[in-house]
Motif scaffolding. Structure first.
Motif, PDB file in Angstrom:
ATOM      1  N   HIS A  82       0.846  -1.191   0.000  1.00  0.00           N
ATOM      2  CA  HIS A  82       0.000   0.000   0.000  1.00  0.00           C
ATOM      3  C   HIS A  82       0.883   1.243   0.000  1.00  0.00           C
ATOM      4  N   THR A  83       0.256   2.389  -0.179  1.00  0.00           N
ATOM      5  CA  THR A  83       0.961   3.668  -0.197  1.00  0.00           C
ATOM      6  C   THR A  83       0.299   4.627   0.782  1.00  0.00           C
ATOM      7  N   VAL A  84       1.130   5.346   1.522  1.00  0.00           N
ATOM      8  CA  VAL A  84       0.646   6.372   2.452  1.00  0.00           C
ATOM      9  C   VAL A  84       1.158   7.720   1.952  1.00  0.00           C
ATOM     10  N   SER A  85       0.246   8.669   1.732  1.00  0.00           N
ATOM     11  CA  SER A  85       0.613   9.963   1.150  1.00  0.00           C
ATOM     12  C   SER A  85       0.172  11.114   2.046  1.00  0.00           C
ATOM     13  N   ILE A  86       0.812  12.267   1.836  1.00  0.00           N
ATOM     14  CA  ILE A  86       0.398  13.499   2.505  1.00  0.00           C
ATOM     15  C   ILE A  86      -0.732  14.124   1.692  1.00  0.00           C
TER      16      ILE A  86
ATOM     17  N   ILE B 253       6.559  13.006  -0.533  1.00  0.00           N
ATOM     18  CA  ILE B 253       5.102  13.135  -0.540  1.00  0.00           C
ATOM     19  C   ILE B 253       4.388  11.826  -0.201  1.00  0.00           C
ATOM     20  N   ALA B 254       5.100  10.696  -0.259  1.00  0.00           N
ATOM     21  CA  ALA B 254       4.440   9.414  -0.007  1.00  0.00           C
ATOM     22  C   ALA B 254       5.475   8.358   0.375  1.00  0.00           C
ATOM     23  N   ILE B 255       4.973   7.279   0.968  1.00  0.00           N
ATOM     24  CA  ILE B 255       5.811   6.125   1.300  1.00  0.00           C
ATOM     25  C   ILE B 255       5.120   4.870   0.784  1.00  0.00           C
ATOM     26  N   LYS B 256       5.874   4.060   0.057  1.00  0.00           N
ATOM     27  CA  LYS B 256       5.372   2.753  -0.362  1.00  0.00           C
ATOM     28  C   LYS B 256       5.745   1.735   0.714  1.00  0.00           C
ATOM     29  N   ILE B 257       4.773   0.937   1.116  1.00  0.00           N
ATOM     30  CA  ILE B 257       4.953   0.039   2.252  1.00  0.00           C
ATOM     31  C   ILE B 257       4.475  -1.361   1.891  1.00  0.00           C
TER      32      ILE B 257
ATOM     33  N   MET C 279       8.783  -0.227   5.381  1.00  0.00           N
ATOM     34  CA  MET C 279       8.909   0.808   4.362  1.00  0.00           C
ATOM     35  C   MET C 279       9.719   0.281   3.181  1.00  0.00           C
ATOM     36  N   VAL C 280       9.196   0.467   1.989  1.00  0.00           N
ATOM     37  CA  VAL C 280       9.875   0.026   0.771  1.00  0.00           C
ATOM     38  C   VAL C 280      10.591   1.188   0.097  1.00  0.00           C
TER      39      VAL C 280
END
Length: 346
Positions: free
Chosen positions: A72-76, A186-190, A213-214
């Motif tokens: 998944h991805t977590v973004s601001i 702006i985002a983290i791929k996890i 965290m990827v």
């Protein structure tokens, strides 16, 4: 004709049963939607956006349990402009709050020294240290910074805070490079994995999933905003303000040499005149314990100033005081408790 009506009726019943099963979460294994629903709770924060949730693997482990792997991805929220403003102001506040806290403690100590000198050397009745205008101004400055930090980063979940810290660290490294145009995280791929259990409401994680965290995703370079202090730093009391008035000193019965050599009392972080519990009275009766208490509180204040979760840090100190310090029955136990707490705070 009767047979056709019967078959039609059976088909209708089957459709109803299938629909009921679907509504009751009768899926034999968790799907992406189930994972996304639980992850939305993990990343519950108004400035965070969850996207690109994908189940990549899974295995039935029996007993209505299923192991899943996912990404998944977590973004601001708000894109690069919002992210740049968040990380720039966050870093600025972190750089300001610790010096402000130390300045507050310095002013508080100086005012307390003045009040002690007035009380013990001159017999002058002084007010509470916390009510001194300079102390109040310094405290207000620290509180405004902390309030602003909570306002710009209102996330309470530790997983979210950890991810945001990683992104802020990347942004800060870029800012410290001295470049004018800087990429904005702006985002983290996890990637993640966890065990899900089947309940009446559907599939849910049985515990906190393992999240790794990827990659940190950055935007194209842009100029970071700059910030100014919220309020001007307070002025520390002058030497004239801190020294007891000569007229008052002359009224003391002791000789000048006695007054000059009168020791400023060394006490704990609290007012012994207001001590009510057995533990507090034990600390006040033992100079070494009183000094240990003062040293521990000083370390705590310094660590609190650098904490990104001041409310949680305060609760930790309260828990230690109630469950460790106040559980002691003698001075030796108290001494050990203070020593261990000081090691934790350093």
């Amino acid at each position: 004709m009767h047979s056709k009506r019967k078959n039609k009726s059976l088909t209708h019943v089957a459709v109803i049963a299938a629909t009921a099963c679907l509504l009751a979460a009768c899926s034999s294994k968790p799907e992406t939607a189930d994972i996304q629903k639980d992850l939305a709770e993990v990343y519950a924060c108004p400035i965070i956006e969850l996207s690109d949730v994908k189940k990549v693997d899974g295995a039935d482990v029996g007993g209505k349990l299923y192991d899943v792997a996912f990404t998944h991805t977590v973004s601001i929220k708000g894109g690069k402009e919002a992210a740049a403003k968040l990380f720039a102001e966050w870093s600025f506040l972190l750089s300001q709050v610790k010096p402000a806290q130390l300045e507050y403690e310095h002013i508080e100590d100086e005012v307390a020294r003045r009040n002690s000198a007035l009380r013990y050397n001159s017999g002058v009745v002084t007010g509470e240290t916390k009510d001194d205008p300079a102390v109040k101004a310094a405290f207000e400055r620290v509180q405004q910074m902390r309030s602003r930090m909570v306002a710009i980063m209102p996330c309470e979940n530790m997983e979210v805070v950890t991810r945001l810290h990683s992104m802020r660290g990347t942004a800060e490294e870029a800012v410290n490079s001295g470049q004018q145009q800087i990429p904005v995280p702006i985002a983290i791929k996890i990637s993640g994995s966890g065990r899900m259990g089947k309940a009446e409401s559907g599939w849910h994680f049985t515990g906190m999933p393992n999240l790794t965290m990827v990659e940190i995703v950055s935007s194209e370079p842009m100029t970071y905003p700059s910030f100014k202090p919220l309020i001007a730093p307070p002025q520390a009391p002058t030497a004239a303000e801190l020294d007891p008035p000569p007229a008052k000193l002359a009224a003391v019965d002791a000789t000048p040499s006695d007054a000059a050599s009168a020791p400023v009392p060394q006490g704990p972080s609290f007012d012994c005149a207001k001590a009510t519990t057995q533990i507090e009275k034990m600390i006040c009766a033992d100079p070494k314990l009183a000094q240990a208490d003062a040293a521990t509180v000083a370390l705590y204040k310094t660590a609190l100033a650098a904490s990104v979760n001041p409310d949680g840090f305060k609760q930790g100190q309260t828990n230690w005081r109630k469950n460790v310090r106040d559980a002691c029955a003698d001075a030796a136990c108290l001494s050990r408790a203070y020593q261990e707490r000081q090691r934790e705070l350093k």
